[in-house]
Design an enzyme around this catalytic site. Structure first.
Site, PDB file in Angstrom:
ATOM      1  N   LYS A 124      36.601 -14.742   9.268  1.00  0.00           N
ATOM      2  CA  LYS A 124      36.945 -15.171   7.904  1.00  0.00           C
ATOM      3  C   LYS A 124      35.688 -15.411   7.062  1.00  0.00           C
ATOM      4  CE  LYS A 124      39.257 -18.860   9.301  1.00  0.00           C
ATOM      5  NZ  LYS A 124      39.267 -18.820  10.779  1.00  0.00           N
ATOM      6  N   ARG A 140      45.252 -25.538   7.070  1.00  0.00           N
ATOM      7  CA  ARG A 140      45.367 -25.392   8.522  1.00  0.00           C
ATOM      8  C   ARG A 140      46.579 -26.141   9.066  1.00  0.00           C
ATOM      9  NH1 ARG A 140      39.471 -24.435   9.517  1.00  0.00           N
ATOM     10  NH2 ARG A 140      39.146 -23.880  11.684  1.00  0.00           N
ATOM     11  N   ARG A 178      28.574 -15.999  19.103  1.00  0.00           N
ATOM     12  CA  ARG A 178      28.115 -16.656  17.875  1.00  0.00           C
ATOM     13  C   ARG A 178      27.395 -17.967  18.207  1.00  0.00           C
ATOM     14  NH1 ARG A 178      32.625 -18.128  13.419  1.00  0.00           N
ATOM     15  NH2 ARG A 178      32.893 -20.052  14.585  1.00  0.00           N
ATOM     16  N   ARG A 201      26.145 -24.117  16.340  1.00  0.00           N
ATOM     17  CA  ARG A 201      27.391 -24.899  16.291  1.00  0.00           C
ATOM     18  C   ARG A 201      27.776 -25.353  17.684  1.00  0.00           C
ATOM     19  NH1 ARG A 201      31.940 -22.263  12.468  1.00  0.00           N
ATOM     20  NH2 ARG A 201      33.152 -23.728  13.729  1.00  0.00           N
ATOM     21  N   ARG A 208      40.231 -25.618  20.215  1.00  0.00           N
ATOM     22  CA  ARG A 208      40.397 -25.124  18.835  1.00  0.00           C
ATOM     23  C   ARG A 208      41.561 -24.129  18.764  1.00  0.00           C
ATOM     24  NH1 ARG A 208      34.559 -23.232  17.946  1.00  0.00           N
ATOM     25  NH2 ARG A 208      35.168 -22.483  15.908  1.00  0.00           N
TER      26      ARG A 208
HETATM   27  P1  AMP Z   1      35.704 -23.646  10.860  1.00  0.00           P
HETATM   28  O1  AMP Z   1      34.306 -23.563  10.351  1.00  0.00           O
HETATM   29  O2  AMP Z   1      36.715 -23.187   9.849  1.00  0.00           O
HETATM   30  O3  AMP Z   1      35.879 -22.978  12.198  1.00  0.00           O
HETATM   31  O4  AMP Z   1      36.005 -25.198  11.097  1.00  0.00           O
HETATM   32  C1  AMP Z   1      35.265 -25.960  12.026  1.00  0.00           C
HETATM   33  C2  AMP Z   1      35.953 -27.287  12.272  1.00  0.00           C
HETATM   34  O5  AMP Z   1      36.031 -28.017  11.039  1.00  0.00           O
HETATM   35  C3  AMP Z   1      37.378 -27.206  12.775  1.00  0.00           C
HETATM   36  O6  AMP Z   1      37.434 -27.022  14.192  1.00  0.00           O
HETATM   37  C4  AMP Z   1      37.919 -28.573  12.334  1.00  0.00           C
HETATM   38  O7  AMP Z   1      37.435 -29.597  13.187  1.00  0.00           O
HETATM   39  C5  AMP Z   1      37.239 -28.758  10.978  1.00  0.00           C
HETATM   40  N1  AMP Z   1      38.064 -28.201   9.873  1.00  0.00           N
HETATM   41  C6  AMP Z   1      37.736 -27.165   9.048  1.00  0.00           C
HETATM   42  N2  AMP Z   1      38.718 -26.933   8.166  1.00  0.00           N
HETATM   43  C7  AMP Z   1      39.702 -27.822   8.436  1.00  0.00           C
HETATM   44  C8  AMP Z   1      41.000 -28.054   7.897  1.00  0.00           C
HETATM   45  N3  AMP Z   1      41.490 -27.330   6.881  1.00  0.00           N
HETATM   46  N4  AMP Z   1      41.725 -29.081   8.433  1.00  0.00           N
HETATM   47  C9  AMP Z   1      41.252 -29.826   9.440  1.00  0.00           C
HETATM   48  N5  AMP Z   1      40.063 -29.635  10.027  1.00  0.00           N
HETATM   49  C10 AMP Z   1      39.291 -28.647   9.529  1.00  0.00           C
END
Ligand code: AMP
Length: 190
Positions: free
Chosen positions: A14, A89, A128, A134, A146
């Site tokens: 994404k 989400r 990654r 990360r 996740r």
């Molecule tokens: P991402 O970078 O989108 O993979 O997000 C990394 C982490 O950020 C996720 O595993 C969640 O812990 C948190 N996170 C990101 N977006 C959301 C969301 N919309 N709702 C809840 N937690 C989020």
């Protein structure tokens, strides 16, 4: 405005795709994960709170996430539209986004979902993790958590947007460029 939810499980691509698409369509890219990571880096109150959840691969609570998202949209009042990456989400987040946009006379034009099988995703995430810095990408049990969060809370959003005739699935396997072209076909029609 063109407001698009770029959807898909962790590691679907994404963020990579949003980076190209935001320039191609002159849209503002909001990644809630990136905003959280920025806050963690800068040791803000929001960052400290989010870190506890992110480190475990759990979702950050809805209320915190929704308020943050709204603030990011408000910061870009003159935008042509948005690519929402990693948001919504949960069903509550999707409902809050619908209400928030409706108050502005706006709406989500479509959810474009990158469809990638889970096996390919774990490999991508571990790869990654070698360079992203990360912590949630380096530990397989956190990655699995996740996916569990995704499967139990997020995947239902396909039905949510489908019910509004707004779900567009795109094959997320292939070269970055091929996938951008597939998504662009959908964006053009929205
Ligand atoms: P991402 O970078 O989108 O993979 O997000 C990394 C982490 O950020 C996720 O595993 C969640 O812990 C948190 N996170 C990101 N977006 C959301 C969301 N919309 N709702 C809840 N937690 C989020």
């Amino acid at each position: 405005m063109k407001n698009i939810v770029l959807f898909g499980p962790p590691g679907a691509g994404k963020g990579t795709q949003a980076d190209f698409l935001k320039d191609m369509y002159n849209l503002v890219h909001i990644s809630t994960g990136d905003v959280f990571r920025f806050n963690i880096k800068n040791k803000t109150e929001l960052g400290l709170l989010a870190k506890k959840y992110m480190d475990e691969g759990d979702l950050v609570p809805d209320e915190v996430t929704i308020n943050m998202l709204k603030a990011e949209v408000e910061k870009n009042a003159d935008a042509n539209g948005f690519i929402f990456d990693g948001f919504p989400r949960t069903e509550s987040q999707a409902e809050a986004l619908d209400v928030f946009l409706a108050e502005k006379g706006e709406q989500i034009n479509g959810m474009v979902a990158l469809e990638v099988p889970e096996d390919a995703l774990v490999t991508r995430l571990l790869e990654r993790g070698k360079t992203s810095g990360r912590t949630d990408d380096t530990d397989e049990s956190k990655i699995r958590n996740r996916f569990n969060e995704y499967n139990t809370k997020t995947a239902v959003l396909k039905d949510y947007f489908d019910a509004q005739d707004k779900y567009y699935g795109v094959n997320g396997l292939g070269s970055i460029k091929e996938i951008t072209q597939r998504i662009a076909k959908v964006f053009d029609a929205l």
